[in-house]
Design a protein around this motif. Structure first.
Motif, short mmCIF file in Angstrom:
data_model
loop_
_atom_site.label_atom_id
_atom_site.label_comp_id
_atom_site.label_asym_id
_atom_site.label_seq_id
_atom_site.Cartn_x
_atom_site.Cartn_y
_atom_site.Cartn_z
N ALA A 1 59.93 46.22 78.39
CA ALA A 1 58.63 46.11 77.73
C ALA A 1 58.44 47.26 76.74
CB ALA A 1 57.52 46.13 78.77
N ASN A 2 57.90 46.92 75.57
CA ASN A 2 57.62 47.91 74.52
C ASN A 2 56.16 47.82 74.13
OD1 ASN A 2 60.32 48.87 74.08
ND2 ASN A 2 60.74 46.90 73.10
N LEU A 3 55.52 48.94 73.91
CA LEU A 3 54.14 48.96 73.44
C LEU A 3 54.10 48.51 71.98
CD1 LEU A 3 51.16 49.68 73.87
CD2 LEU A 3 51.72 52.00 73.11
N VAL A 4 53.32 47.46 71.71
CA VAL A 4 53.19 46.97 70.34
C VAL A 4 51.75 47.03 69.85
CG1 VAL A 4 55.23 45.51 70.41
CG2 VAL A 4 53.03 44.56 71.09
N GLY A 5 50.84 47.38 70.73
CA GLY A 5 49.45 47.48 70.34
C GLY A 5 48.58 47.80 71.54
N SER A 6 47.32 48.04 71.26
CA SER A 6 46.38 48.30 72.35
C SER A 6 44.98 47.95 71.88
CB SER A 6 46.46 49.77 72.78
OG SER A 6 46.07 50.61 71.73
N THR A 7 44.09 47.80 72.83
CA THR A 7 42.69 47.55 72.50
C THR A 7 41.95 48.87 72.54
OG1 THR A 7 42.14 47.11 74.81
CG2 THR A 7 42.72 45.22 73.45
N LYS A 8 40.78 48.88 71.94
CA LYS A 8 39.96 50.09 71.98
C LYS A 8 39.47 50.35 73.40
CE LYS A 8 35.74 47.64 70.97
NZ LYS A 8 34.51 47.57 70.25
N LEU A 9 39.13 51.58 73.67
CA LEU A 9 38.55 51.95 74.95
C LEU A 9 37.21 51.27 75.10
CD1 LEU A 9 38.80 53.77 77.47
CD2 LEU A 9 37.61 55.53 76.17
N MET A 10 36.97 50.65 76.25
CA MET A 10 35.72 49.94 76.50
C MET A 10 35.08 50.45 77.78
SD MET A 10 36.79 46.03 75.68
CE MET A 10 38.57 46.02 75.57
N ASN A 11 33.77 50.26 77.86
CA ASN A 11 33.06 50.55 79.10
C ASN A 11 32.12 49.37 79.37
OD1 ASN A 11 30.60 50.94 77.68
ND2 ASN A 11 31.09 53.10 77.36
N VAL B 1 42.58 51.79 83.75
CA VAL B 1 41.20 52.24 83.94
C VAL B 1 41.21 53.76 83.91
CG1 VAL B 1 39.24 52.27 85.52
CG2 VAL B 1 40.66 50.21 85.34
N GLU B 2 40.47 54.35 82.98
CA GLU B 2 40.44 55.81 82.89
C GLU B 2 39.46 56.42 83.89
OE1 GLU B 2 39.99 57.26 78.93
OE2 GLU B 2 41.88 56.41 78.29
N THR B 3 38.28 55.85 84.00
CA THR B 3 37.29 56.30 84.98
C THR B 3 36.59 55.09 85.57
OG1 THR B 3 35.54 56.54 83.34
CG2 THR B 3 36.84 58.51 83.81
N GLY B 4 36.13 55.21 86.79
CA GLY B 4 35.45 54.11 87.44
C GLY B 4 36.43 53.11 88.01
N SER B 5 36.00 51.88 88.12
CA SER B 5 36.84 50.83 88.68
C SER B 5 36.38 49.47 88.16
CB SER B 5 36.79 50.85 90.21
OG SER B 5 35.47 50.58 90.64
N LEU B 6 37.18 48.46 88.39
CA LEU B 6 36.82 47.10 88.03
C LEU B 6 37.53 46.12 88.95
CD1 LEU B 6 39.36 45.60 86.40
CD2 LEU B 6 38.64 47.16 84.62
#
Length: 80
Positions: A12-22, A46-51
Motif C-alpha cells: 500500500a502507498n499513500l496517494v492522498g488524504s482527507t482533511k482533519l475533521m471533527n 483518530v487523533e483524539t476522541g473516538s468513533l
C-alpha cells in the motif's frame, strides 16, 4: 471495546488524504453509506476522541476506533 485487527497490504502507498475533521466539521456524506473505490484502501486514523465504524454488510459488528486503534477500510465494501 471492539477494535479491528486488520492491517494495510504491504504494498500500500499513500496517494492522498482527507482533511482533519471533527464532530462539527465532518463531511455529511461520510456519515452515510459509501465505499472506497476498487483497488483503493483507506486508513482511518483518530487523533483524539473516538468513533464507531460500521460495515454495511455486518451492521451488528460495530467497530471502535481511537488514537491507538485505526480502521483499515477495504475497497468496494460499503461502510459508514
Amino acid at each position: 471495546m471492539n477494535y479491528q485487527t486488520a492491517t494495510l497490504p504491504e504494498n500500500a502507498n499513500l496517494v492522498g488524504s482527507t482533511k482533519l475533521m471533527n464532530q462539527e466539521t465532518v463531511v455529511p456524506g461520510i456519515l452515510k453509506k459509501h465505499l472506497a473505490p476498487k483497488g483503493k484502501w483507506g486508513y482511518l486514523v483518530v487523533e483524539t476522541g473516538s468513533l464507531q465504524y460500521i460495515w454495511e454488510d455486518d451492521p451488528e459488528n460495530v467497530l471502535d476506533a481511537d488514537s491507538d486503534h485505526p480502521i483499515v477500510i477495504y475497497p468496494e465494501r460499503f461502510h459508514h
